[in-house]
Enzyme design. Structure first.
Site, PDB file in Angstrom:
ATOM      1  N   ASP A   1      44.739  -7.272 -26.951  1.00  0.00           N
ATOM      2  CA  ASP A   1      44.112  -7.825 -28.152  1.00  0.00           C
ATOM      3  C   ASP A   1      44.159  -9.347 -28.053  1.00  0.00           C
ATOM      4  OD1 ASP A   1      43.151  -8.311 -30.745  1.00  0.00           O
ATOM      5  OD2 ASP A   1      45.182  -8.236 -31.584  1.00  0.00           O
TER       6      ASP A   1
ATOM      7  N   ASP B   1      45.198  -6.839 -42.046  1.00  0.00           N
ATOM      8  CA  ASP B   1      45.766  -7.442 -40.843  1.00  0.00           C
ATOM      9  C   ASP B   1      46.193  -8.871 -41.174  1.00  0.00           C
ATOM     10  OD1 ASP B   1      46.429  -8.478 -38.356  1.00  0.00           O
ATOM     11  OD2 ASP B   1      44.803  -7.464 -37.312  1.00  0.00           O
TER      12      ASP B   1
ATOM     13  N   GLY C   1      34.297  -8.579 -36.361  1.00  0.00           N
ATOM     14  CA  GLY C   1      35.126  -8.855 -35.190  1.00  0.00           C
ATOM     15  C   GLY C   1      35.662  -7.596 -34.539  1.00  0.00           C
ATOM     16  N   ALA C   2      35.809  -7.653 -33.220  1.00  0.00           N
ATOM     17  CA  ALA C   2      36.300  -6.492 -32.475  1.00  0.00           C
ATOM     18  C   ALA C   2      37.682  -6.065 -32.947  1.00  0.00           C
ATOM     19  CB  ALA C   2      36.335  -6.813 -30.979  1.00  0.00           C
ATOM     20  N   ASP C   3      38.521  -7.028 -33.311  1.00  0.00           N
ATOM     21  CA  ASP C   3      39.868  -6.684 -33.773  1.00  0.00           C
ATOM     22  C   ASP C   3      39.831  -5.878 -35.068  1.00  0.00           C
ATOM     23  OD1 ASP C   3      38.839  -8.923 -35.102  1.00  0.00           O
ATOM     24  OD2 ASP C   3      40.810  -9.824 -35.415  1.00  0.00           O
ATOM     25  N   ARG C   4      38.871  -6.205 -35.942  1.00  0.00           N
ATOM     26  CA  ARG C   4      38.767  -5.482 -37.209  1.00  0.00           C
ATOM     27  C   ARG C   4      38.268  -4.062 -36.981  1.00  0.00           C
ATOM     28  NH1 ARG C   4      36.774 -10.107 -41.486  1.00  0.00           N
ATOM     29  NH2 ARG C   4      37.321  -8.501 -43.010  1.00  0.00           N
TER      30      ARG C   4
ATOM     31  N   ASN D   1      43.201 -15.319 -32.061  1.00  0.00           N
ATOM     32  CA  ASN D   1      43.051 -16.770 -32.089  1.00  0.00           C
ATOM     33  C   ASN D   1      44.346 -17.503 -31.751  1.00  0.00           C
ATOM     34  OD1 ASN D   1      40.221 -17.309 -33.063  1.00  0.00           O
ATOM     35  ND2 ASN D   1      40.914 -15.918 -34.661  1.00  0.00           N
TER      36      ASN D   1
ATOM     37  N   ILE E   1      47.741 -13.573 -27.600  1.00  0.00           N
ATOM     38  CA  ILE E   1      47.202 -12.408 -26.895  1.00  0.00           C
ATOM     39  C   ILE E   1      48.315 -11.365 -26.888  1.00  0.00           C
ATOM     40  CG2 ILE E   1      46.292 -11.500 -24.723  1.00  0.00           C
ATOM     41  CD1 ILE E   1      45.344 -14.350 -24.080  1.00  0.00           C
TER      42      ILE E   1
ATOM     43  N   THR F   1      62.632 -28.599 -52.052  1.00  0.00           N
ATOM     44  CA  THR F   1      61.312 -28.633 -51.429  1.00  0.00           C
ATOM     45  C   THR F   1      61.035 -27.444 -50.518  1.00  0.00           C
ATOM     46  OG1 THR F   1      61.276 -31.047 -51.531  1.00  0.00           O
ATOM     47  CG2 THR F   1      59.770 -30.001 -49.973  1.00  0.00           C
TER      48      THR F   1
END
Length: 258
Positions: A6, A129, A107-110, A9, A12, A184
């Site tokens: 997979d 995801d 997208g291919a991942d989806r 962005n 991998i 903070t």
């Protein structure tokens, strides 16, 4: 053995299946400026570290949302593993019907996540995801991908927070003990994490309301998804290897179809 990959962005993610068993998993950063030799050597070394010989890999499947690396990456697989990989895309047999105005934009991942969620958990199913972007995809009982929502991921939001402000520091993304922050770092963690929880709960509720779908399972995956899934009742199952399992399912469907 089957090598599933997979290409995201940020990272991998790779897995090796020995028949039905996920024998090993790996991660490497997604870098544009790598040659085919670099990719091939890294893949070969990762396999050997897990005591898997390159020669034991007999097929490879890849889903990618980073077109810029695919020439070098695919060439590295062919050169070092001696296998031409199956690239998930138009024409790949998935078993999912894409009910969108332009299916090629999904997208291919989806698609892979949708296949895994539907095949493993049944439909209707909403798969989330928690990757670089957070995606919410709705699949009906008959396996139709009917809607998807995309929002900035936790790391994108965090980077924007400390890069666009002069005094806010870079922090670890983690669940604070309470939303009632008094300094903070925990105030930033509370805003990021509880904000994402609220977004998740609202989007899931709104998608199911507008679709009219009832008795829908909600499955989550992705690197930071465990933090969110542990803190909300709207997510039924967190499956960290959902995408890898989906790639295995798609590989099997395309082998049987040949």
């Amino acid at each position: 053995m089957l090598l599933v990959i997979d290409v995201g962005n940020t990272n991998i993610t790779l897995g090796v299946f020995d028949r039905e068993e996920l024998k090993a998993t790996f991660r490497m950063t997604t870098q544009i400026a790598r040659t085919s030799d670099e990719y091939g050597i890294i893949l070969s070394d990762l396999l050997r570290v897990k005591n898997i010989q390159v020669e034991e890999i007999d097929s490879v499947i890849v889903a990618s949302v980073v077109p810029k690396i695919m020439h070098s990456f695919t060439s590295g697989i062919i050169k070092y593993l001696k296998i031409t990989p199956l690239i998930v895309g138009a024409g790949t047999k998935t078993g999912i019907k894409i009910a969108a105005s332009n299916p090629k934009e999904i997208g291919a991942d989806r698609v892979v996540d949708a296949v895994a969620a539907y095949e493993l958990y049944g439909g209707p199913v909403l798969v989330i995801d928690f990757g670089t972007a957070i995606t919410y995809d709705l699949i009906t009982e008959d396996g139709s991908f009917i809607a998807g929502v995309t929002s900035p991921g936790l790391r994108i939001s965090a980077n924007a927070l400390w890069n666009e402000t002069a005094k806010l520091p870079e922090i670890e993304i983690a669940m604070p003990e309470t939303i009632l922050a008094k300094e903070t770092v925990t105030s930033m963690q509370a805003g990021l994490v509880f904000g994402c929880i609220g977004q998740t709960e609202y989007i899931v509720k709104r998608m199911l309301e507008e679709s009219g779908i009832q008795n829908c399972r909600v499955i989550a995956t992705g690197g930071l998804g465990k933090i969110i899934s542990d803190a909300t009742d709207v997510i039924e199952v967190y499956d960290p290897n959902l995408t890898l399992k989906g790639l295995k399912i798609i590989s099997d469907k395309n082998k049987s179809g040949r």
